[in-house]
Motif scaffolding. Structure first.
Motif, mmCIF file in Angstrom:
data_model
loop_
_atom_site.group_PDB
_atom_site.id
_atom_site.type_symbol
_atom_site.label_atom_id
_atom_site.label_comp_id
_atom_site.label_asym_id
_atom_site.label_seq_id
_atom_site.Cartn_x
_atom_site.Cartn_y
_atom_site.Cartn_z
ATOM 1 N N ASP A 1 48.406 38.641 37.309
ATOM 2 C CA ASP A 1 46.803 38.726 36.916
ATOM 3 C C ASP A 1 46.026 38.785 38.264
ATOM 4 O OD1 ASP A 1 47.185 38.382 34.006
ATOM 5 O OD2 ASP A 1 47.291 36.410 34.141
ATOM 6 N N ARG A 2 44.884 39.516 38.300
ATOM 7 C CA ARG A 2 44.047 39.661 39.289
ATOM 8 C C ARG A 2 44.874 40.491 40.563
ATOM 9 N NH1 ARG A 2 39.290 38.039 39.820
ATOM 10 N NH2 ARG A 2 39.561 37.638 41.991
ATOM 11 N N ARG B 1 44.830 43.530 33.916
ATOM 12 C CA ARG B 1 45.354 43.639 35.058
ATOM 13 C C ARG B 1 45.223 44.869 35.640
ATOM 14 N NH1 ARG B 1 51.353 40.935 32.705
ATOM 15 N NH2 ARG B 1 50.565 38.656 32.666
#
Length: 342
Positions: A278-279, A231
């Motif tokens: 995430d991302r 993350r």
């Protein structure tokens, strides 16, 4: 036949007189349109020529401001120089002693006064639109607000009377042009699927760095984390999820002062909290600078996974969590020392 000869001589004399008169008139005309203006010695005059104004209206305006004495001469001069349709609208600083010819040439070249419209690097789209709305040199209604991160921050020089809609399109077009160039020349195998994703990551780099010169290293940290499935853990994304990029404040003695993040906010889920998702977040969090955009598409080569402020306006980088924790501890000490010195 003597009367014929006399008649021819008389016609020749009249033609010479007429020619001489015409030449004298021509010389007088040139002298009038090239002599210094009637306000010689005074300060320059600011003249705003509206769009669509013809030579009659322009001449009247110049006469009203004392820059010319005869509007007919101005119109004749514009026809003489074949400039009737070539005079450009805009705001001019006209020397008080400028001749009619000099004024016409100035307006033919469009040598207008330019005014800055600034979009600050790292500003949100809402903040940039407020700057456009409050500009005193722009005209027209505000267009619809574009998507976050659509503008390329810079100082743009525009003429008075430019519409707000035109400026918005100018800012969007500047970013589109830059993105087209740098996306085509990006490093291979970046974990970014589209130009839009590069703007999102660049906006995070922008807010983390403030264009201090190490954008490429900060970008490399985020690229390395994306490649490893880690993350991003960027505080500015949390702030955007809470306030859409406006500063966080608290009340102290009746005054609003800026504050940092609370632990509860770091732990709270929003689509922008990169400690929780995430991302990448769903949109940019600001308008990133050219430096930040270039940095995410040409990041530095590094194996860094962490960074923190170094206390001198830049960042210190780390490869391991243990090394990063030591850097954070040093930064906290710097913060405490600064607070105690106040």
């Amino acid at each position: 036949m003597k009367w014929v000869t006399r008649a021819l001589v008389a016609l020749l004399v009249l033609a010479l007189i007429a020619a001489g008169g015409a030449f004298a008139a021509y010389q007088w005309f040139l002298g009038q349109i090239n002599q210094p203006g009637p306000m010689a010695g005074a300060e320059n005059q600011i003249v705003l020529i509206p769009r669509g104004a013809g030579t009659i209206r322009i001449g009247e305006q110049l006469a009203e401001q004392g820059l010319i004495e005869d509007t007919r001469l101005f119109r004749l001069a514009s026809r003489y120089y074949e400039l009737d349709a070539s005079l450009k609208a805009g705001e001019y600083s006209i020397p008080s002693d400028a001749s009619i010819t000099e004024i016409l040439r100035l307006m033919e070249e469009g040598d207008v006064i330019l005014h800055p419209v600034q979009v600050i690097e790292g500003s949100t789209i809402a903040q940039a639109m407020r700057a456009i709305e409050t500009s005193e040199v722009l005209t027209g209604d505000m267009p619809e607000t574009p998507e976050e991160g659509s503008f390329l921050p810079d100082t743009y020089m525009v003429t008075r009377g430019t519409t707000r809609a035109e400026v918005v399109q100018l800012l969007i077009g500047a970013q589109d042009t830059l993105l087209e160039e740098i996306w085509a020349n990006r490093q291979p195998d970046l974990p970014l699927a589209s130009p839009e994703e590069s703007v999102i990551l660049a906006s995070i780099v922008e807010k983390e760095t403030g264009s201090v010169g190490d954008e490429d290293l900060v970008a490399s940290v985020f690229i390395n984390r994306l490649n490893r499935g880690m993350r991003l853990q960027s505080d500015p994304t949390i702030i955007y999820g809470i306030s859409q990029g406006e500063r966080l404040t608290r009340t102290v003695n009746g005054q609003e002062v800026q504050r940092g993040l609370y632990r509860s906010e770091i732990d709270r889920y929003t689509p922008y909290n990169t400690y929780q998702i995430d991302r990448l977040p769903p949109t940019p969090i600001c308008n990133p600078s050219e430096a930040a955009l270039r940095a995410v598409l040409q990041p530095a080569e590094s194996d860094y996974l962490f960074f923190v402020a170094d206390g001198e306006g830049h960042h210190v980088f780390a490869r391991t969590n243990a090394e990063h924790n030591r850097n954070v501890a040093r930064w906290r000490q710097i913060e405490r020392s600064r607070r105690n010195a106040q």
